[in-house]
Design an enzyme around this catalytic site. Structure first.
Site, PDB file in Angstrom:
ATOM      1  N   GLY A 111       0.898  -1.190   0.184  1.00  0.00           N
ATOM      2  CA  GLY A 111      -0.009  -0.097   0.045  1.00  0.00           C
ATOM      3  C   GLY A 111       0.748   1.079   0.107  1.00  0.00           C
ATOM      4  O   GLY A 111       0.199   2.322  -0.117  1.00  0.00           O
ATOM      5  N   CYS A 112       2.112   1.244   0.063  1.00  0.00           N
ATOM      6  CA  CYS A 112       2.878   2.315  -0.135  1.00  0.00           C
ATOM      7  C   CYS A 112       3.667   2.653  -1.394  1.00  0.00           C
ATOM      8  O   CYS A 112       4.444   1.698  -1.763  1.00  0.00           O
ATOM      9  CB  CYS A 112       4.085   2.317   1.011  1.00  0.00           C
ATOM     10  SG  CYS A 112       4.926   3.481   1.228  1.00  0.00           S
TER      11      CYS A 112
END
Length: 261
Positions: A111-112
């Site tokens: 998710g980064c």
């Protein structure tokens, strides 16, 4: 396997009896995925190992590594078992030379989309202004939301997976990709849109997440000028959406939505 707790039959205002139960639980899968360009590793991301060809193409486009799918000549996938999977991409020599100059080595947690960038210049890289598009209508957004669940088999099994969908002007879903990370899901979707030749001149993106700066950057890089998310938006996402001309709508739920720009 996971343990759950269920209420017993006997209840009083001052006492509640519980029964312990054991149920099967399907977990969301994620593996280290190495993206290697012309035999040089550039990034390692944690990704749900589905639609990896689409992920490789989408990531390469949204990160500006190549400007057109034709600049990706070949893709080989090597499965290293529990250690992860390597995606070895053969790209145009000029694009490889530009990539080397970035001096970038990414190790990206789920998710980064920014982890591992070596400088602020790489985070705030210049992006093209998108082709102007109208704000998606409320009816179209509600139509897309009502369809989305049926296109999310991994989410229905695990409860821990994001979806990225491309919808036409009426809100009919054209293509969906899923991943444990929202940025990965969008990369997979963009790769799929290109590989399947989906017309994106009109329509909008729908993400089962919040709107972050990195999602705006990926949309702008690929001239996808309208983004709808089921949760809210960060201040930088709104700022950058206004700057690059991306139509941004958040908090898209049953019967409501917020148009930011």
């Amino acid at each position: 396997m996971g343990e759950g707790w269920g209420e017993g039959d006997q209840q009083t205002p001052s006492q509640t009896n519980w029964q312990e139960t054991t149920n099967d639980d399907t977990l969301a899968e994620e593996l280290p995925i190495a993206l290697t360009y012309n035999n040089q590793t550039h990034a390692i991301m944690m990704v749900t190992p589905t639609d990896l060809e689409d992920f490789a193409l989408g990531f390469t486009l949204t990160e500006g590594i190549i400007q057109h799918p034709k600049e990706l000549y070949d893709l080989n996938i090597t499965d290293h078992g529990d250690q992860g999977i390597e995606l070895n991409l053969h790209i145009h020599g000029a694009r490889q030379a530009a990539l080397k100059q970035q001096h970038r080595n990414m190790a990206g947690p789920t998710g980064c989309g920014l982890c591992g960038k070596a400088s602020l210049d790489q985070v705030m890289r210049p992006l093209p202004k998108v082709t102007p598009r109208p704000q998606p209508s409320a009816d179209a957004i509600q139509t897309a939301l009502n369809q989305l669940k049926q296109y999310q088999p991994l989410q229905q099994m695990t409860g821990a997976i994001h979806a990225a969908a491309w919808c036409d002007e009426q809100g009919k879903i054209q293509l969906v990709r899923e991943d444990v990370g929202r940025h990965n899901a969008l990369d997979k979707l963009i790769g799929g849109l290109h590989s399947q030749g989906v017309n994106t001149d009109a329509g909008f993106l729908l993400l089962s997440s919040r709107a972050s700066f990195e999602l705006i950057a990926k949309a702008a890089q690929c001239d996808l000028g309208a983004l709808v998310t089921v949760s809210g938006a960060s201040s930088m996402a709104v700022q950058q959406a206004k700057h690059y001309g991306v139509r941004l709508t958040g908090f898209a739920r049953n019967g409501r939505q917020v148009a930011y720009c």
